[in-house]
Design a protein around this motif. Structure first.
Motif, PDB file in Angstrom:
ATOM      1  N   LYS A  77      28.521  40.527 -16.079  1.00 25.30           N
ATOM      2  CA  LYS A  77      29.570  41.543 -16.232  1.00 25.30           C
ATOM      3  C   LYS A  77      30.951  40.977 -15.878  1.00 25.30           C
ATOM      4  CE  LYS A  77      26.795  45.687 -15.174  1.00 25.30           C
ATOM      5  NZ  LYS A  77      26.588  46.771 -14.187  1.00 25.30           N
ATOM      6  N   VAL A 123      23.579  47.379 -19.041  1.00 25.04           N
ATOM      7  CA  VAL A 123      22.390  47.348 -18.176  1.00 25.04           C
ATOM      8  C   VAL A 123      21.406  46.274 -18.621  1.00 25.04           C
ATOM      9  CG1 VAL A 123      22.561  49.830 -17.701  1.00 25.04           C
ATOM     10  CG2 VAL A 123      21.137  49.036 -19.601  1.00 25.04           C
ATOM     11  N   GLU A 129      25.147  41.102 -12.772  1.00 29.02           N
ATOM     12  CA  GLU A 129      26.468  41.279 -12.170  1.00 29.02           C
ATOM     13  C   GLU A 129      27.391  40.107 -12.503  1.00 29.02           C
ATOM     14  OE1 GLU A 129      27.457  44.119 -10.912  1.00 29.02           O
ATOM     15  OE2 GLU A 129      25.436  44.784 -11.459  1.00 29.02           O
ATOM     16  N   ARG A 149      33.257  53.614 -20.130  1.00 30.66           N
ATOM     17  CA  ARG A 149      32.922  53.971 -18.753  1.00 30.66           C
ATOM     18  C   ARG A 149      31.748  54.936 -18.767  1.00 30.66           C
ATOM     19  NH1 ARG A 149      38.496  54.754 -15.276  1.00 30.66           N
ATOM     20  NH2 ARG A 149      39.317  52.637 -15.653  1.00 30.66           N
ATOM     21  N   GLY A 150      30.931  54.847 -17.733  1.00 30.75           N
ATOM     22  CA  GLY A 150      29.801  55.757 -17.638  1.00 30.75           C
ATOM     23  C   GLY A 150      28.522  55.024 -17.287  1.00 30.75           C
ATOM     24  N   ARG A 151      27.522  55.789 -16.929  1.00 31.49           N
ATOM     25  CA  ARG A 151      26.227  55.222 -16.520  1.00 31.49           C
ATOM     26  C   ARG A 151      25.475  54.672 -17.726  1.00 31.49           C
ATOM     27  NH1 ARG A 151      20.991  57.457 -16.023  1.00 31.49           N
ATOM     28  NH2 ARG A 151      19.706  56.403 -14.449  1.00 31.49           N
ATOM     29  N   GLY A 152      24.868  53.531 -17.524  1.00 36.45           N
ATOM     30  CA  GLY A 152      23.971  52.979 -18.538  1.00 36.45           C
ATOM     31  C   GLY A 152      24.656  52.320 -19.712  1.00 36.45           C
ATOM     32  N   MET A 153      25.928  51.937 -19.574  1.00 30.44           N
ATOM     33  CA  MET A 153      26.635  51.303 -20.686  1.00 30.44           C
ATOM     34  C   MET A 153      26.393  49.794 -20.748  1.00 30.44           C
ATOM     35  SD  MET A 153      28.192  53.747 -22.314  1.00 30.44           S
ATOM     36  CE  MET A 153      26.767  54.777 -21.930  1.00 30.44           C
ATOM     37  N   VAL A 210      17.935  55.151 -19.784  1.00 37.85           N
ATOM     38  CA  VAL A 210      19.103  54.348 -19.426  1.00 37.85           C
ATOM     39  C   VAL A 210      19.001  52.932 -19.994  1.00 37.85           C
ATOM     40  CG1 VAL A 210      18.195  53.447 -17.246  1.00 37.85           C
ATOM     41  CG2 VAL A 210      20.667  53.796 -17.507  1.00 37.85           C
ATOM     42  N   CYS A 211      17.782  52.499 -20.310  1.00 35.53           N
ATOM     43  CA  CYS A 211      17.558  51.155 -20.859  1.00 35.53           C
ATOM     44  C   CYS A 211      17.392  51.176 -22.380  1.00 35.53           C
ATOM     45  CB  CYS A 211      16.308  50.530 -20.230  1.00 35.53           C
ATOM     46  SG  CYS A 211      16.348  50.433 -18.436  1.00 35.53           S
TER      47      CYS A 211
END
Length: 443
Positions: free
Chosen positions: A379, A248, A376, A242-246, A297-298
């Motif tokens: 995912k 992308v 999306e 969990r978390g931002r940028g995992m 983030v990338c």
């Protein structure tokens, strides 16, 4: 032996002659390309029209394209060449490729046609061109695309043994090269079978596991069938922490401009770097460390999964290797950081590249200029997962079997190289007289 006075030919038997091509064929010509914008020249054509792409060092039986009678009448440079005509490619990467017409045909301007030979067996000349392709390339001209032309071919001097000897040589080479070609085709087929078996092994391992006696249950997916009872279904998104940028994809639009790309710095990862057999960087584009920091983030690190969003088919996945520095993925690449408590990254990659994974990805692919998947939908992809320890065992099993398969394929590839070298050497020895060939040589 005597000097042929042609540097790349060297010495030839004393009773052989050297003859210029211009004096050895009654017909030397080419063709043209009728305008492709005029449908009356091409649609529902009946006259075979050979392009250099049809030349594959063999007989030309069914050229890919045909012209109409109208095109033939409207272009005086088009000529119908008879069966048995030798064609030589004159332009670009195909220079020196040859073919013998197995059907009457005309050609485009990139082919030189030799017909009605004098004091030559056409198959002997065919083998001569096979032997001298590299020498033709050295005679080519042009900076952007190397070419040769009819005038150059006309001036070539080739060795000419007596006709009975030419017939013996061509019969011998036809016989021997056919044997070699059968061996080559057999090895190529064996390589393809190995790859098919390897793919089937992976499919079995990532959808059924390694225990043939494990209790099974219906997956509810027709093309997947049964899966082990203890495997759990989950969304692909949940394999990441969990978390931002995992989970992308790379920057879009103004977030990364072409003007910001550099020749050195932090590597930028493109879809062309991602292959089903692993990550192999072929791109040479980078960004500055400062730009990379703004796109953190990338960032992709060793052990991450990279996925091509675009392709035929899309969805090819690979592990980003520890031999590469951290990089930045582009907009057409998905980067996944996995949670080692839940999954083994290699197992996920094997599943994504398997027939089962391909079938799943096909369900969410959309067609634009090329087939692609969006982030999306990707995912939300469903996957059946065994426990982590079982994933690890499956990974190790596949890696061991892959190593065995790769060793066999490499062995077959070496054999193919040796067979091709032997074939070329045999042709050279025969057409230059270094190997004596007569009727006793034939089986």
């Amino acid at each position: 032996m005597k000097d042929s006075r042609v540097p790349w030919i060297g010495s030839i038997p004393v009773f052989w002659e050297m003859r210029k091509i211009s004096r050895s064929f009654s017909v030397i010509g080419s063709g043209t390309t009728p305008s492709t914008s005029n449908s009356s020249f091409h649609e529902e054509g009946s006259i075979p029209w050979v392009n250099t792409g049809d030349l594959n060092d063999n007989f030309v039986i069914e050229p890919k394209k045909k012209l109409t009678e109208y095109a033939f009448k409207e272009h005086s440079t088009l000529r119908l060449y008879p069966i048995g005509t030798l064609l030589i490619a004159m332009y670009g990467a195909t220079i020196g490729k040859v073919g013998i017409l197995g059907v009457g045909a005309c050609t485009n301007q990139a082919c030189c046609a030799l017909a009605e030979p004098k004091n030559f067996e056409m198959r002997f000349v065919y083998y001569w061109f096979l032997d001298n392709r590299k020498n033709l390339v050295t005679l080519s001209f042009g900076s952007s695309q190397p070419n040769i032309n009819q005038d150059l071919i006309r001036q070539l001097r080739i060795q000419a043994p007596p006709i009975p000897i030419q017939r013996c040589i061509t019969a011998y080479l036809d016989e021997q090269t056919a044997k070699i070609d059968r061996l080559i085709n057999m090895r190529r087929r064996q390589m393809e079978l190995l790859k098919e078996q390897w793919a089937a092994l992976i499919q079995q391992a990532v959808t059924r596991g390694l225990d043939p006696d494990a209790p099974m249950k219906d997956s509810g997916i027709p093309w997947l069938g049964e899966i082990p009872v203890h495997w759990k279904k989950t969304k692909l998104l949940r394999i990441a922490p969990r978390g931002r940028g995992m989970f992308v994809n790379g920057p879009f639009g103004s977030d990364l401009l072409t003007s910001e790309l550099t020749d050195s710095g932090v590597p930028v990862v493109y879809i062309r770097d991602i292959q089903a057999n692993g990550y192999l960087r072929v791109s040479e584009v980078c960004v500055t460390p400062e730009k990379a920091a703004s796109l953190d983030v990338c960032r992709v690190d060793a052990g991450d999964i990279v996925v091509a969003k675009v392709g035929t088919p899309p969805g090819t996945a690979a592990i980003y290797p520890d031999t590469e520095p951290s990089g930045i993925v582009t907009q057409d690449v998905i980067r996944i950081k996995t949670d080692p408590r839940k999954v083994v990254a290699e197992f996920i990659v094997y599943w994504l590249n398997s027939d089962a994974g391909r079938a799943s990805i096909d369900q969410i692919s959309v067609e634009s200029t090329r087939m692609r998947v969006d982030l999306e939908s990707y995912k939300s992809l469903r996957i059946w997962l065994p426990p982590v320890e079982e994933q690890r065992k499956i990974k190790e099993f596949i890696q061991n079997e892959t190593a065995k398969t790769n060793d066999l394929i490499a062995s077959y590839a070496r054999q193919l190289t040796l067979l091709a070298e032997y074939r070329a050497a045999l042709i050279h020895e025969c057409v230059t007289g270094q190997r004596t060939v007569d009727e006793t040589s034939l089986s």
